[in-house]
Design an enzyme around this catalytic site. Sequence first.
Site, PDB file in Angstrom:
ATOM      1  N   ASN A  73       0.832  -1.200   0.000  1.00 15.78           N
ATOM      2  CA  ASN A  73       0.000   0.000   0.000  1.00 15.78           C
ATOM      3  C   ASN A  73       0.869   1.253   0.000  1.00 15.78           C
ATOM      4  O   ASN A  73       1.960   1.276   0.558  1.00 15.78           O
ATOM      5  CB  ASN A  73      -0.980  -0.015   1.183  1.00 15.78           C
ATOM      6  CG  ASN A  73      -0.419   0.664   2.424  1.00 15.78           C
ATOM      7  OD1 ASN A  73      -0.459   1.897   2.536  1.00 15.78           O
ATOM      8  ND2 ASN A  73       0.138  -0.132   3.336  1.00 15.78           N
TER       9      ASN A  73
ATOM     10  N   ASN B 201       2.852   7.406  15.272  1.00 17.67           N
ATOM     11  CA  ASN B 201       3.281   6.658  14.087  1.00 17.67           C
ATOM     12  C   ASN B 201       4.275   7.481  13.280  1.00 17.67           C
ATOM     13  O   ASN B 201       3.900   8.428  12.602  1.00 17.67           O
ATOM     14  CB  ASN B 201       2.064   6.304  13.228  1.00 17.67           C
ATOM     15  CG  ASN B 201       2.461   5.589  11.947  1.00 17.67           C
ATOM     16  OD1 ASN B 201       3.561   5.063  11.841  1.00 17.67           O
ATOM     17  ND2 ASN B 201       1.560   5.575  10.972  1.00 17.67           N
TER      18      ASN B 201
ATOM     19  N   SER C  87       5.412   5.246   8.739  1.00 13.68           N
ATOM     20  CA  SER C  87       4.812   4.993   7.430  1.00 13.68           C
ATOM     21  C   SER C  87       5.814   5.355   6.343  1.00 13.68           C
ATOM     22  O   SER C  87       6.419   6.424   6.400  1.00 13.68           O
ATOM     23  CB  SER C  87       3.552   5.834   7.235  1.00 13.68           C
ATOM     24  OG  SER C  87       3.196   5.810   5.860  1.00 13.68           O
TER      25      SER C  87
ATOM     26  N   ASN D 160       4.968   6.060   3.403  1.00 14.72           N
ATOM     27  CA  ASN D 160       4.221   6.723   2.326  1.00 14.72           C
ATOM     28  C   ASN D 160       4.047   8.229   2.506  1.00 14.72           C
ATOM     29  O   ASN D 160       3.364   8.867   1.714  1.00 14.72           O
ATOM     30  CB  ASN D 160       2.860   6.048   2.158  1.00 14.72           C
ATOM     31  CG  ASN D 160       3.022   4.578   1.816  1.00 14.72           C
ATOM     32  OD1 ASN D 160       3.840   4.241   0.965  1.00 14.72           O
ATOM     33  ND2 ASN D 160       2.297   3.714   2.492  1.00 14.72           N
ATOM     34  N   THR D 161       4.638   8.781   3.564  1.00 16.48           N
ATOM     35  CA  THR D 161       4.700  10.237   3.710  1.00 16.48           C
ATOM     36  C   THR D 161       6.182  10.589   3.659  1.00 16.48           C
ATOM     37  O   THR D 161       6.923  10.246   4.587  1.00 16.48           O
ATOM     38  CB  THR D 161       4.060  10.687   5.050  1.00 16.48           C
ATOM     39  OG1 THR D 161       2.671  10.348   5.022  1.00 16.48           O
ATOM     40  CG2 THR D 161       4.204  12.184   5.261  1.00 16.48           C
TER      41      THR D 161
ATOM     42  N   LYS E 266       5.263   3.527  17.189  1.00 17.98           N
ATOM     43  CA  LYS E 266       5.272   2.500  16.138  1.00 17.98           C
ATOM     44  C   LYS E 266       6.449   2.715  15.208  1.00 17.98           C
ATOM     45  O   LYS E 266       6.584   3.789  14.614  1.00 17.98           O
ATOM     46  CB  LYS E 266       3.972   2.522  15.351  1.00 17.98           C
ATOM     47  CG  LYS E 266       3.898   1.373  14.343  1.00 17.98           C
ATOM     48  CD  LYS E 266       2.507   1.192  13.838  1.00 17.98           C
ATOM     49  CE  LYS E 266       2.443   0.076  12.811  1.00 17.98           C
ATOM     50  NZ  LYS E 266       1.103  -0.063  12.260  1.00 17.98           N
TER      51      LYS E 266
ATOM     52  N   ASN F 223       5.775  -1.486  11.432  1.00 19.81           N
ATOM     53  CA  ASN F 223       4.990  -1.046  10.283  1.00 19.81           C
ATOM     54  C   ASN F 223       5.383  -1.883   9.049  1.00 19.81           C
ATOM     55  O   ASN F 223       6.114  -2.866   9.161  1.00 19.81           O
ATOM     56  CB  ASN F 223       5.254   0.451  10.049  1.00 19.81           C
ATOM     57  CG  ASN F 223       4.021   1.160   9.542  1.00 19.81           C
ATOM     58  OD1 ASN F 223       3.375   0.681   8.602  1.00 19.81           O
ATOM     59  ND2 ASN F 223       3.679   2.293  10.125  1.00 19.81           N
TER      60      ASN F 223
ATOM     61  N   GLY G  56       2.704  -9.649   9.379  1.00 16.39           N
ATOM     62  CA  GLY G  56       2.658 -10.972   8.752  1.00 16.39           C
ATOM     63  C   GLY G  56       2.092 -12.083   9.606  1.00 16.39           C
ATOM     64  O   GLY G  56       2.176 -13.258   9.233  1.00 16.39           O
TER      65      GLY G  56
ATOM     66  N   TYR H 235      -3.487  -7.415  10.433  1.00 20.29           N
ATOM     67  CA  TYR H 235      -4.273  -6.738   9.397  1.00 20.29           C
ATOM     68  C   TYR H 235      -4.264  -7.577   8.110  1.00 20.29           C
ATOM     69  O   TYR H 235      -5.279  -8.206   7.760  1.00 20.29           O
ATOM     70  CB  TYR H 235      -3.738  -5.322   9.155  1.00 20.29           C
ATOM     71  CG  TYR H 235      -4.492  -4.522   8.095  1.00 20.29           C
ATOM     72  CD1 TYR H 235      -5.476  -5.102   7.297  1.00 20.29           C
ATOM     73  CD2 TYR H 235      -4.214  -3.173   7.896  1.00 20.29           C
ATOM     74  CE1 TYR H 235      -6.155  -4.368   6.336  1.00 20.29           C
ATOM     75  CE2 TYR H 235      -4.895  -2.428   6.924  1.00 20.29           C
ATOM     76  CZ  TYR H 235      -5.865  -3.045   6.147  1.00 20.29           C
ATOM     77  OH  TYR H 235      -6.526  -2.317   5.193  1.00 20.29           O
ATOM     78  N   SER H 236      -3.127  -7.637   7.397  1.00 24.15           N
ATOM     79  CA  SER H 236      -3.121  -8.205   6.039  1.00 24.15           C
ATOM     80  C   SER H 236      -3.652  -9.630   5.966  1.00 24.15           C
ATOM     81  O   SER H 236      -4.334  -9.983   4.992  1.00 24.15           O
ATOM     82  CB  SER H 236      -1.712  -8.163   5.452  1.00 24.15           C
ATOM     83  OG  SER H 236      -1.268  -6.833   5.362  1.00 24.15           O
TER      84      SER H 236
HETATM   85  C1  LIG Z   1      -3.737  -0.858   3.493  1.00 25.73           C
HETATM   86  C2  LIG Z   1      -2.926  -0.640   4.712  1.00 25.73           C
HETATM   87  C3  LIG Z   1      -2.984   0.596   5.357  1.00 25.73           C
HETATM   88  C4  LIG Z   1      -2.235   0.822   6.506  1.00 25.73           C
HETATM   89  N1  LIG Z   1      -2.336   2.024   7.141  1.00 25.73           N
HETATM   90  C5  LIG Z   1      -1.658   2.230   8.299  1.00 25.73           C
HETATM   91  C6  LIG Z   1      -1.815   3.445   9.009  1.00 25.73           C
HETATM   92  O1  LIG Z   1      -2.561   4.338   8.618  1.00 25.73           O
HETATM   93  N2  LIG Z   1      -1.083   3.604  10.146  1.00 25.73           N
HETATM   94  C7  LIG Z   1      -0.244   2.635  10.640  1.00 25.73           C
HETATM   95  O2  LIG Z   1       0.371   2.822  11.692  1.00 25.73           O
HETATM   96  N3  LIG Z   1      -0.102   1.460   9.983  1.00 25.73           N
HETATM   97  C8  LIG Z   1      -0.788   1.238   8.842  1.00 25.73           C
HETATM   98  N4  LIG Z   1      -0.650   0.048   8.189  1.00 25.73           N
HETATM   99  C9  LIG Z   1       0.311  -0.950   8.707  1.00 25.73           C
HETATM  100  C10 LIG Z   1      -0.346  -2.006   9.586  1.00 25.73           C
HETATM  101  O3  LIG Z   1      -0.920  -1.437  10.735  1.00 25.73           O
HETATM  102  C11 LIG Z   1       0.697  -3.077   9.997  1.00 25.73           C
HETATM  103  O4  LIG Z   1       1.695  -2.477  10.787  1.00 25.73           O
HETATM  104  C12 LIG Z   1       1.344  -3.754   8.812  1.00 25.73           C
HETATM  105  O5  LIG Z   1       0.435  -3.951   7.763  1.00 25.73           O
HETATM  106  C13 LIG Z   1       1.956  -5.105   9.175  1.00 25.73           C
HETATM  107  O6  LIG Z   1       0.977  -5.991   9.687  1.00 25.73           O
HETATM  108  P1  LIG Z   1       0.223  -7.093   8.768  1.00 25.73           P
HETATM  109  O7  LIG Z   1       1.282  -7.822   7.990  1.00 25.73           O
HETATM  110  O8  LIG Z   1      -0.526  -7.946   9.734  1.00 25.73           O
HETATM  111  O9  LIG Z   1      -0.670  -6.313   7.881  1.00 25.73           O
HETATM  112  C14 LIG Z   1      -1.382  -0.204   7.019  1.00 25.73           C
HETATM  113  C15 LIG Z   1      -1.340  -1.437   6.376  1.00 25.73           C
HETATM  114  C16 LIG Z   1      -2.087  -1.674   5.244  1.00 25.73           C
HETATM  115  C17 LIG Z   1      -2.008  -3.016   4.568  1.00 25.73           C
END
Ligand SMILES: Cc1cc2nc3c(=O)[nH]c(=O)nc-3n(C[C@H](O)[C@H](O)[C@H](O)COP(=O)(O)O)c2cc1C
Length: 355
Positions: free
Chosen positions: A116, A178, A181, A183-184, A217, A246, A296, A317-318
């Site tokens: 993402n 946080n 990220s 992406n910023t 984070k 993250n 993961g 999440y994923s």
């Molecule tokens: C689509 C998407 C958007 C995310 N947005 C945020 C966010 O806004 N803030 C944040 O701290 N992490 C964000 N994350 C990161 C997740 O909170 C997590 O740290 C990361 O995906 C690893 O966990 P996972 O493999 O279980 O997804 C995002 C992840 C995904 C996939």
Amino acid sequence: MSLLASAADAAYALVRPLVHASDGEAAHDLTLAALQPLPRARRALTSPALATGLAGLAFPNPVGLAPGFDKDARVAHAMPHFGFGFVEVGTLTPLPQAGNPRPRLFRLVEDRAVVNRMGFNNGGQAAAAGRIACLRRHGLPVPLGINIGANKDSADRIADYAKGAATMAPLADYLTVNISSPNTPGLRALQDKGALEALLDGVAAEQGTAAKPVFLKVAPDLESADIDDIVAVAVDRGLAAIIVSNTTIERPALSSRHASEAGGLSGAPLAALALQRLRDFRAASGGQVPLIGVGGIATPEQAWDRIRAGASLVQIYSAMVYEGPGLAARIARGLERLAARDGFAKVSDAVGTAG
Ligand SMILES: Cc1cc2nc3c(=O)[nH]c(=O)nc-3n(C[C@H](O)[C@H](O)[C@H](O)COP(=O)(O)O)c2cc1C
């Protein structure tokens, strides 16, 4: 597993082909639209073996929803139905912002991963604060974390975190800062020692009397000197926990056609790296700062490994994208079983016991 979680899994099995046939973000929007009308959860999945405490908060079980799924706090009220022991909303920035142009969310199906580059799309802190205040009046059976960030075009990013603390702390059980990220542009530079100290001091100053535990984070893409610095600041400033981690900007071997999309990688290919970073933070902190493991996690065994490696809580999440909404309940129940198998009365007794 609750009736709702198993019904949701069955329903999800039916609609999954449809959800997966659509663009990643459209599928996500569809999921939120389906969850929003659900009634507010009144009970949480818990048991004496699963209940745990951190930062003075009581967690019915240690499996949380990672931020990014419910950025604007639209469905937090429903997530405990699916077995989550805590919910983290956000990232929320002081001003609303659109994020990056679409497409910006990609499913890497063959890799059981997600890339993402959303770029903190969110409706802003004030709008979310209204929803969360309403949620607070009715009550939520699990702790609610609020994850705060900085606007992309902000002239003073550190001031954005202080503003976030002032607005959101009164509504949160904990705040997550946080700074990880990808992406910023430039955001992750806030992980540098001097910037991090200034930022955390700003957050502490603005919290005032509503002071809530602050979690930090971090990215998985850190060198060992960075880790030592972050741990030193965390101990010095009394952070309540470090969340590891993250998404990654690394690209391990991947086979999906979206593998080279820019952004942060999450899901299965992140698991080994996130576990290693958790171990690094545990080694660097010697258990002085509680840790939260994320990245993961898709099975109870993986969650158990994080806990043994030093995580007091985990987040997912994923994997939910691939395993369906009943995953949190399955992981929580699995943790109970694994604790019993390994001779621990409580899951929390196993934190950091992997040596
Ligand atoms: C689509 C998407 C958007 C995310 N947005 C945020 C966010 O806004 N803030 C944040 O701290 N992490 C964000 N994350 C990161 C997740 O909170 C997590 O740290 C990361 O995906 C690893 O966990 P996972 O493999 O279980 O997804 C995002 C992840 C995904 C996939």
